[in-house]
Enzyme design. Structure first.
Site, mmCIF file in Angstrom:
data_model
loop_
_atom_site.group_PDB
_atom_site.id
_atom_site.type_symbol
_atom_site.label_atom_id
_atom_site.label_comp_id
_atom_site.label_asym_id
_atom_site.label_seq_id
_atom_site.Cartn_x
_atom_site.Cartn_y
_atom_site.Cartn_z
ATOM 1 N N SER A 156 0.751 -0.990 -0.024
ATOM 2 C CA SER A 156 -0.127 -0.003 0.072
ATOM 3 C C SER A 156 0.984 1.095 0.014
ATOM 4 C CB SER A 156 -1.047 -0.016 1.238
ATOM 5 O OG SER A 156 -1.862 1.095 1.136
ATOM 6 N N ASP A 251 -9.955 -4.013 -5.049
ATOM 7 C CA ASP A 251 -9.134 -3.048 -4.273
ATOM 8 C C ASP A 251 -9.378 -1.759 -5.248
ATOM 9 O OD1 ASP A 251 -7.283 -1.590 -3.329
ATOM 10 O OD2 ASP A 251 -5.726 -2.596 -3.348
ATOM 11 N N HIS A 281 -8.074 -5.087 -0.711
ATOM 12 C CA HIS A 281 -6.719 -4.448 -0.111
ATOM 13 C C HIS A 281 -6.359 -5.126 1.316
ATOM 14 C CE1 HIS A 281 -3.865 -1.097 -0.448
ATOM 15 N NE2 HIS A 281 -4.128 -0.843 0.946
#
Length: 315
Positions: A156, A251, A281
Site C-alpha cells: 500500500s 481493491d 486491499h
C-alpha cells in the site's frame, strides 16, 4: 465476487464496533489500525533473530527491525515499508509478513518505521525510506547482509515508498537495487480509475479513507503531482530495477497498480504483475484464514528467491 473466506474477515471487521477511519481522530485511527492487525489470523513463521535498531538520520531517529533467517550469511536484503496511508502503522503492524518473507526467501528483511503524517508531512516518509535504504547498503555487512543484493518492497503506502525509492536510487545512482516488490501499491493520488469507482466505498480500503490520508500527508494539494508522491506520473521509468506488482481484484488501487506495471514493462523494465481474484486491499494479512493470501505470500517468496539467488526473472 469477493472470495467467501475474505467475506468472513470483512464481516468480522465490520462487527468490531470501530468507527470509520476518516470519521475519527488520528490517535484513535492508529489505535484501531494496530488493533485490527492483532485480530487478523496470520501464519507465523520463525526466523533466527529479530533485532530492533535505531538509525540516526539528519531528520531524527528512524527505528528499524532486522529479521535474520536461519543459516550463514551474507544474505540478500529486502528493505520493507509498512502500509497505513502514511498516517498509520508501525513495525508491529507488518511483523508477521516480514517474518514470512525472511523465512521463505532466505533473506534479511529490514522493516522501516518511517515518520508519519500529519506530524511529519510529505516528503518526510520518502526521506526516511531513502535514508534507511542507503544505510542498509552501507552497513549490510554489520548484520550479515550482502550489499550487492538489496531490494525494496512494501504494501500500500509502503509500496508507494518502494517505487519512489527505486526512482530516487536511479537518479542518484545509489544504492544499486536488484528488485522492487510492490504489493497493492498506491502510485498516484487523486486518480479516478474504474477500480476506484467500482470498489471505492465497498471493501476494506475506501476512497473516503484515501482522501483522509491525503489530507494528512500533504501540506498542499499541488504536492500530489510530485513524482515522489505519485510515481505513475514520472515521465521516465527506464532503468528501474525489475519489479513484481501485486494487486487485488476488489481493491480501489488495482488499476493504478496494473498501469504502473504496464508502464514499467513498456519502459524496458523486467516486470511481472499478478492480480489476485476475489481479494481485497490488505489481503496479505489474512494468511491464516484465506487460502489465496498464503498462496500469494508463497509465490512472492519464490519470486524473491529467484531474484536474489539466480539474478534472472522468470519469463
Amino acid at each position: 465476487m469477493v472470495d467467501p473466506q475474505v467475506e468472513e474477515v470483512l464481516s468480522r471487521q465490520a462487527n468490531s464496533g470501530n468507527d470509520s477511519t476518516e470519521t475519527t481522530s488520528v490517535a484513535e485511527a492508529r489505535r484501531m489500525f494496530s488493533e485490527s492487525r492483532t485480530n487478523f489470523k496470520e501464519i507465523v513463521k520463525e526466523v533466527a533473530s529479530v533485532t530492533d535498531v535505531v538509525l540516526d538520520s539528519p531528520n531524527g531517529k528512524i527505528p528499524i527491525r532486522i529479521y535474520t533467517p536461519e543459516g550463514n550469511g551474507p544474505f540478500p536484503v529486502l528493505v520493507f515499508f509498512h502500509g497505513g496511508g502514511f498516517v498509520l502503522g508501525d513495525l508491529n503492524t507488518t511483523h508477521n509478513i516480514c517474518n514470512y518473507l525472511a523465512n521463505g526467501a532466505e533473506c534479511i528483511v529490514v522493516s522501516v518505521d518511517y515518520r508519519l503524517a500529519p506530524e511529519h508531512k510529505f516528503p518526510a516518509a520518502v526521506e526516511d525510506a531513502y535514508f534507511a535504504t542507503q544505510w542498509v547498503e552501507e552497513n549490510a555487512y554489520t548484520f550479515m547482509g550482502d550489499p550487492s543484493r538489496i531490494a525494496v518492497g512494501g504494501e500500500s503506502a509502503g509500496g508507494n515508498l518502494a517505487a519512489v525509492v527505486s526512482i530516487m536510487a536511479r537518479e542518484n545512482k545509489t544504492p544499486a537495487l536488484k528488485f522492487q516488490l510492490l504489493i497493492y501499491p498506491c502510485v498516484q493520488f487523486g486518480m479516478e480509475t474504474k477500480s476506484m469507482i467500482e470498489c471505492g466505498e465497498k471493501y476494506n480500503l475506501t476512497v473516503s479513507e484515501m482522501k483522509w490520508f491525503g489530507d494528512h500527508y500533504f501540506s498542499d494539494k499541488s504536492q500530489m503531482t510530485n513524482i515522489f508522491a505519485s510515481p505513475l506520473l514520472a515521465e521516465n521509468l527506464e532503468g528501474l530495477p525489475p519489479a513484481l506488482v501485486i494487486t487485488a481484484e476488489f481493491d480501489p488501487l488495482r488499476d493504478e497498480g496494473e498501469e504502473y506495471a504496464d508502464r514499467l514493462a513498456s519502459s524496458g523494465v523486467p516486470v511481472r504483475k499478478k492480480c489476485y481474484p476475489g481479494m481485497v486491499h490488505s489481503f496479505f494479512n489474512y494468511s491464516g484464514e484465506v487460502d489465496q493470501s498464503q498462496i500469494a505470500l508463497d509465490k512472492t517468496v519464490m519470486e524473491l528467491r529467484e531474484i536474489f539467488y539466480s539474478s534472472v526473472m522468470k519469463s
